[in-house]
Design a protein around this motif. Structure first.
Motif, PDB file in Angstrom:
ATOM      1  N   ALA A   1       0.688  -1.249  -0.434  1.00  0.00           N
ATOM      2  CA  ALA A   1       0.005  -0.210  -0.114  1.00  0.00           C
ATOM      3  C   ALA A   1       0.794   1.467   0.047  1.00  0.00           C
ATOM      4  CB  ALA A   1      -1.286  -0.069   1.118  1.00  0.00           C
ATOM      5  N   PRO A   2       1.840   1.254   1.461  1.00  0.00           N
ATOM      6  CA  PRO A   2       2.790   3.000   1.176  1.00  0.00           C
ATOM      7  C   PRO A   2       3.484   2.718  -0.269  1.00  0.00           C
ATOM      8  CG  PRO A   2       3.687   1.207   2.188  1.00  0.00           C
ATOM      9  CD  PRO A   2       2.249   0.803   1.629  1.00  0.00           C
ATOM     10  N   LEU A   3       3.637   2.066  -1.311  1.00  0.00           N
ATOM     11  CA  LEU A   3       4.736   1.992  -2.253  1.00  0.00           C
ATOM     12  C   LEU A   3       3.887   2.018  -3.874  1.00  0.00           C
ATOM     13  CD1 LEU A   3       6.892  -0.825  -1.182  1.00  0.00           C
ATOM     14  CD2 LEU A   3       7.262   1.067  -0.623  1.00  0.00           C
ATOM     15  N   VAL A   4       2.448   2.068  -3.179  1.00  0.00           N
ATOM     16  CA  VAL A   4       1.974   1.649  -4.284  1.00  0.00           C
ATOM     17  C   VAL A   4       2.185   3.184  -6.034  1.00  0.00           C
ATOM     18  CG1 VAL A   4      -0.839   2.747  -5.498  1.00  0.00           C
ATOM     19  CG2 VAL A   4      -0.526   0.899  -4.356  1.00  0.00           C
ATOM     20  N   PRO A   5       2.574   4.284  -4.644  1.00  0.00           N
ATOM     21  CA  PRO A   5       3.156   5.383  -5.663  1.00  0.00           C
ATOM     22  C   PRO A   5       4.286   5.169  -6.958  1.00  0.00           C
ATOM     23  CG  PRO A   5       2.208   6.495  -4.092  1.00  0.00           C
ATOM     24  CD  PRO A   5       2.216   5.021  -3.826  1.00  0.00           C
ATOM     25  N   ILE A   6       4.899   4.108  -6.757  1.00  0.00           N
ATOM     26  CA  ILE A   6       6.232   3.545  -7.766  1.00  0.00           C
ATOM     27  C   ILE A   6       5.773   1.992  -8.373  1.00  0.00           C
ATOM     28  CG2 ILE A   6       8.525   2.792  -7.238  1.00  0.00           C
ATOM     29  CD1 ILE A   6       7.982   5.321  -5.809  1.00  0.00           C
ATOM     30  N   ILE A   7       5.421   1.642  -7.722  1.00  0.00           N
ATOM     31  CA  ILE A   7       4.716   0.183  -8.312  1.00  0.00           C
ATOM     32  C   ILE A   7       3.902   0.523  -8.821  1.00  0.00           C
ATOM     33  CG2 ILE A   7       3.567  -1.703  -7.763  1.00  0.00           C
ATOM     34  CD1 ILE A   7       4.185  -1.692  -5.066  1.00  0.00           C
ATOM     35  N   ARG A   8       2.740   1.674  -9.312  1.00  0.00           N
ATOM     36  CA  ARG A   8       1.776   2.167 -10.440  1.00  0.00           C
ATOM     37  C   ARG A   8       2.477   2.904 -11.031  1.00  0.00           C
ATOM     38  NH1 ARG A   8      -0.727   7.556  -7.290  1.00  0.00           N
ATOM     39  NH2 ARG A   8       0.981   9.287  -7.435  1.00  0.00           N
ATOM     40  N   ASP A   9       4.084   3.163 -11.323  1.00  0.00           N
ATOM     41  CA  ASP A   9       4.419   3.140 -12.793  1.00  0.00           C
ATOM     42  C   ASP A   9       5.496   2.045 -13.146  1.00  0.00           C
ATOM     43  OD1 ASP A   9       5.019   7.033 -11.340  1.00  0.00           O
ATOM     44  OD2 ASP A   9       4.096   5.944 -12.381  1.00  0.00           O
ATOM     45  N   ASN A  10       5.996   1.611 -12.342  1.00  0.00           N
ATOM     46  CA  ASN A  10       6.751   0.064 -12.463  1.00  0.00           C
ATOM     47  C   ASN A  10       5.769  -1.098 -13.652  1.00  0.00           C
ATOM     48  OD1 ASN A  10       8.933  -2.400 -10.799  1.00  0.00           O
ATOM     49  ND2 ASN A  10       8.434  -2.165 -12.853  1.00  0.00           N
ATOM     50  N   LEU A  11       4.593  -1.209 -13.141  1.00  0.00           N
ATOM     51  CA  LEU A  11       4.034  -2.243 -13.331  1.00  0.00           C
ATOM     52  C   LEU A  11       2.842  -1.724 -14.574  1.00  0.00           C
ATOM     53  CD1 LEU A  11       3.322  -4.232 -10.724  1.00  0.00           C
ATOM     54  CD2 LEU A  11       5.211  -4.363 -12.197  1.00  0.00           C
ATOM     55  N   ASN A  12       2.750   0.439 -14.990  1.00  0.00           N
ATOM     56  CA  ASN A  12       1.769   0.922 -15.868  1.00  0.00           C
ATOM     57  C   ASN A  12      -0.007   0.538 -15.035  1.00  0.00           C
ATOM     58  OD1 ASN A  12       1.979   2.675 -17.434  1.00  0.00           O
ATOM     59  ND2 ASN A  12       2.172   1.228 -19.394  1.00  0.00           N
ATOM     60  N   LEU A  13       0.352   0.710 -13.859  1.00  0.00           N
ATOM     61  CA  LEU A  13      -1.781   0.419 -13.357  1.00  0.00           C
ATOM     62  C   LEU A  13      -2.251   1.004 -13.323  1.00  0.00           C
ATOM     63  CD1 LEU A  13      -0.169  -1.610  -9.960  1.00  0.00           C
ATOM     64  CD2 LEU A  13      -0.511  -2.354 -12.414  1.00  0.00           C
ATOM     65  N   THR A  14      -3.148   0.940 -13.941  1.00  0.00           N
ATOM     66  CA  THR A  14      -4.316   2.192 -13.883  1.00  0.00           C
ATOM     67  C   THR A  14      -4.934   2.188 -12.695  1.00  0.00           C
ATOM     68  OG1 THR A  14      -6.070   0.178 -14.689  1.00  0.00           O
ATOM     69  CG2 THR A  14      -5.344   1.769 -16.218  1.00  0.00           C
ATOM     70  N   LYS A  15      -6.081   3.019 -12.801  1.00  0.00           N
ATOM     71  CA  LYS A  15      -6.642   3.448 -10.582  1.00  0.00           C
ATOM     72  C   LYS A  15      -7.444   2.063 -10.675  1.00  0.00           C
ATOM     73  CE  LYS A  15      -9.361   6.614  -7.771  1.00  0.00           C
ATOM     74  NZ  LYS A  15     -10.050   7.138  -7.535  1.00  0.00           N
TER      75      LYS A  15
ATOM     76  N   THR B   1      -9.747  -1.081   4.037  1.00  0.00           N
ATOM     77  CA  THR B   1      -9.690  -0.123   3.876  1.00  0.00           C
ATOM     78  C   THR B   1      -8.864   0.997   3.689  1.00  0.00           C
ATOM     79  OG1 THR B   1     -11.734  -1.451   2.747  1.00  0.00           O
ATOM     80  CG2 THR B   1     -10.866   1.099   1.645  1.00  0.00           C
ATOM     81  N   ILE B   2      -8.942   1.930   3.964  1.00  0.00           N
ATOM     82  CA  ILE B   2      -7.911   2.934   4.492  1.00  0.00           C
ATOM     83  C   ILE B   2      -5.890   2.279   4.639  1.00  0.00           C
ATOM     84  CG2 ILE B   2      -7.647   4.289   6.439  1.00  0.00           C
ATOM     85  CD1 ILE B   2      -9.904   5.414   4.988  1.00  0.00           C
ATOM     86  N   ASP B   3      -6.034   1.193   5.524  1.00  0.00           N
ATOM     87  CA  ASP B   3      -5.177   0.195   5.505  1.00  0.00           C
ATOM     88  C   ASP B   3      -4.276   1.553   3.870  1.00  0.00           C
ATOM     89  OD1 ASP B   3      -5.184  -1.802   7.663  1.00  0.00           O
ATOM     90  OD2 ASP B   3      -4.837   0.445   7.685  1.00  0.00           O
ATOM     91  N   ASN B   4      -4.861   0.248   2.885  1.00  0.00           N
ATOM     92  CA  ASN B   4      -5.057   0.137   1.376  1.00  0.00           C
ATOM     93  C   ASN B   4      -4.737   1.820   0.406  1.00  0.00           C
ATOM     94  OD1 ASN B   4      -3.863  -2.630   1.181  1.00  0.00           O
ATOM     95  ND2 ASN B   4      -5.799  -3.350   0.273  1.00  0.00           N
TER      96      ASN B   4
END
Lengths: 204, 530
Positions: free
Chosen positions: B83-97, B297-300
């Motif tokens: 969860a806290p690393l999502v800003p990096i992971i979403r760029d690496n894996l090209n994730l959408t919302k 949910t908030i944790d995520n």
């Protein structure tokens, strides 16, 4: 004195709910810079390996003296609309301090009217996507005063693609497999040894 | 829960998946202490501890407590590590919302099933192996993050890691073998709260690890993968510690557990029937989805929210997000405390109002959290929301033991599963679609919390009333005995299977509140001595 104090509290609370809206708006800027970059329409570049050469100059068709306030130029790598779809953290907002279209800095230089160029190796933390290049001119108060970009106003022409690195390494994969195997083997080993000890002590 | 020693259900049976109330009674002089046993703590006739000494690591009781809650804490770290690393992971894996949102749903869905299965596993293998098997087999799933290439891989790995949240069941089960039923509420409540803190600790830990690894020279897209090795190692280490330092029972003997099968066990089908046909069960399943569920949910989503909305650095967003989960240290016990406090004066009605107030206050703060634009206000509302939601979790389990005596285990398990289900649902509706922003999602979720807490007004006990209605005036129907003994058929009553329920009914008269403490017991009350 209760009325002004109460009013102050309400005003403070209200102001915290309403977004602060001062700052420079993109729609107020003129495209007075001409920016060109080496990637051609649809070209695919690799992060960490390929290079982009950017050149920028002042558009002489504008009145001389328009650029007297320009002090620095920052060249940025920007997302094309297709790469912003379903990704609200890359949203285009007119208020520039909230705008997330151009998060990646290529170079920052003091302003000169012509003869500006820079060759940039695409960094390894650039994500995969479709991009264009935009340059902002800043005044002495570090506010945007003008811009130029390699694409048109609709951001539909002259876009290029960058392929990111995966971030995976063979050594990481091997380490991962080794530790996983250790975990499973250790568990099975403990289980088996304890069962054997229990059987052994039962037979005694 | 006060019980006759040795009666059916007073031992480790029937406590699978139990998440009981936080009782503040500690040592009780009424419990027979076995003075011949050589343990660090005073124990009862089953060698279960009757005292809870928090800062001791004495074998076996307190050592079990610490091994147990730390294993549960570790699984929370692994499940929410992304969860806290999502800003990096979403760029690496090209994730959408929607990719990110669906992965969040997946991370909490797996444990709905694994928690239900875990009870059976603990019955078969014992809680020590149940816990160790789960965390050591989920360690490879954590290490699998280094292989992930795209959205589907990411979602699959998060789903598999999420199974490990079933350690909650082994944690509670294991402690019910080690601690006397008079203090089991406090013990289990503390363990559950401290385990949940892992969801907060991971928001702090992972960005710090990421920064250190980046400083050591790795690129961001590799650094986050390396960072995942640490939760993986924690899983392995805790598994080995549980296997080497832990023991199933105070006397250390697993085969004894299996020999105790001669104690008459209740029929699963019957227990399930009485759980499912009691409408209160379903109301609490719904309610828990909007206290525990929204906490998960908030944790995520909260670290990413602060990162994007307020343009914070990754580790700063992580620190703020961590404060949400870490509030569990005190907030959850606080909810149990206020529930007990309100019950002293107002009885069950006080408990219900307490739950409604806490959970609704949490909902209002969640609503405001999505609306505010200033960072200090956002943090304030987030903390108030965390206290409201987590205290509501504690307060929920202040009421659940009174819904049913016979089916307490299953109702607790169903409520726990409802929490995970609520989390999956809220993430799916509010945080996985691109139609509205995360901020709007938080506001709508706050509104949904307020709405879904309203059904607590419908919970009515004939003997104690509800939030608005008084108890039944009928002498028979308005007695605690009638309510709890109605779960047994005449045949079962003839066999004497309902004795524990009778005893519980008598002890539950305190739920009438302070004003009625001196009410005379009805003359037809069956004597509680066999």
């Amino acid at each position: 004195m209760e009325v002004p104090a109460g009013f102050l509290v309400v005003y403070l609370l209200f102001s915290c709910f309403v977004a602060s809206s001062y700052g420079v708006y993109f729609s107020s800027l003129n495209e007075t810079l001409i920016v060109t970059a080496t990637p051609t329409q649809g070209q695919v570049l690799k992060a960490g390996e390929d290079q982009i050469s950017v050149t920028w100059r002042f558009n002489q068709t504008y009145r001389a003296g328009t650029d007297s306030a320009y002090k620095t130029v920052k060249v940025k790598l920007c997302y094309a609309p297709i790469s912003q779809k379903d990704r609200s953290w890359r949203k285009t907002v007119d208020l520039l301090k909230k705008d997330k279209t151009c998060p990646h800095k290529i170079v920052a230089r003091p302003y000169t009217a012509s003869n500006n160029s820079f060759t940039w190796t695409i960094e390894r933390d650039i994500p995969s996507g479709v991009y264009f290049v935009r340059a902002f001119a800043f005044n002495a108060q570090d506010e945007q005063v003008a811009y130029g970009q390699t694409t048109n106003a609709h951001k539909s022409t002259n876009l290029f693609e960058i392929q990111a690195i995966t971030g995976r390494h063979m050594s990481l994969d091997i380490a991962s497999i080794c530790f996983s195997a250790f975990s499973i083997v250790a568990l099975a080993g403990f289980f088996y040894m304890e069962k054997r000890k229990a059987k052994g002590s039962q037979e005694k | 829960m006060p019980e006759i020693e040795g009666s059916p259900g007073s031992s480790m049976h029937g406590v699978t998946g139990r998440e009981p109330v936080l009782a503040f009674s500690v040592a009780s002089p009424m419990v027979h202490t076995d003075r011949t046993a050589k343990f660090d703590l005073p124990v009862d006739s089953e060698h279960k501890a009757t005292v809870f000494k928090l800062f001791s690591f004495a074998n076996p009781h307190m050592r079990t407590f610490h091994l147990s809650w730390i294993s549960f804490f570790t699984t929370f770290i692994s499940t929410f590590a992304a969860a806290p690393l999502v800003p990096i992971i979403r760029d690496n894996l090209n994730l959408t919302k929607s990719d990110i949102g669906n992965a969040g749903v997946a991370s909490v869905s797996g444990s709905i099933f694994s928690r239900l299965v875990m009870g059976a596993v603990c019955d078969l293998l014992g809680p020590r192996y149940g816990c160790a098997f789960l965390i050591m087999l989920s360690a490879p799933t954590v290490f699998c993050m280094s292989f992930v290439n795209d959205a589907s891989g990411y979602m699959t790995v998060r789903f598999m890691i999420g199974f490990s949240l079933a350690t909650f069941v082994s944690c509670q089960y294991w402690m019910s073998t080690m601690f006397n039923s008079k203090i089991i509420g406090l013990v289990n409540g503390t363990a559950a709260g401290w385990g949940n803190m892992g969801g907060g600790a991971t928001q702090l830990l992972m960005p710090v690890l990421f920064e250190i690894i980046k400083k050591a020279g790795a690129t961001p897209f590799t650094a986050w993968r390396i960072a995942f090795f640490i939760p993986g190692w924690l899983n392995v280490i805790m598994g080995i510690l549980v296997l080497t330092l832990g023991q199933d029972l105070p006397d250390g003997n697993l085969s004894t557990l299996q020999k105790k099968g001669d104690v008459a066990k209740d029929k699963f089908g019957k227990v399930l029937w009485y759980a499912v046909t009691n409408y209160r069960t379903w109301i609490f399943v719904l309610l828990y989805g909007y206290s525990m569920g929204v906490e998960l949910t908030i944790d995520n989503v909260i670290a990413e929210y602060f990162y994007d909305r307020f343009d914070l650095k990754l580790h700063l967003a992580g620190i703020i997000a961590a404060c949400f989960g870490m509030a569990n240290l005190l907030a959850r016990p606080f909810g149990g405390f206020t529930s007990d406090y309100m019950a002293k004066r107002f009885g069950m009605r006080g408990r219900l109002w307490n739950l409604w107030l806490l959970q609704t206050a949490g909902g209002v703060c969640c609503l405001c959290l999505g609306l505010v634009n200033s960072l200090p206000l956002a943090i304030t509302f987030m903390m108030l929301f965390s206290i409201g939601a987590q205290a509501a979790c504690g307060a929920t389990f202040g009421i659940i033991p009174f819904i049913s005596r016979r089916s307490l285990g299953i109702i607790s398990g169903m409520t726990g599963a409802g929490g995970n289900f609520g989390s999956g649902l809220t993430q799916l509706i509010f945080f996985a679609s691109a139609s509205f922003s995360t901020a709007k999602g938080l506001t709508y979720m706050g509104i949904m919390i307020i709405g879904c807490t309203l059904p607590v007004t419908l919970v009515h006990f004939p003997q104690w009333g509800s939030m608005f209605l008084p108890p039944s005036q009928d002498i028979v129907k308005g007695s605690e005995e009638h309510y709890y003994v109605s779960e047994w058929t005449d045949e079962e009553k003839q066999k004497g299977m309902h004795q524990a329920s009778l005893k519980f009914a008598e002890n539950s008269r305190s739920e009438r509140g302070g004003k009625v403490a001196s009410a005379p017991t009805p003359p037809e009350n069956t004597p509680n001595r066999v």
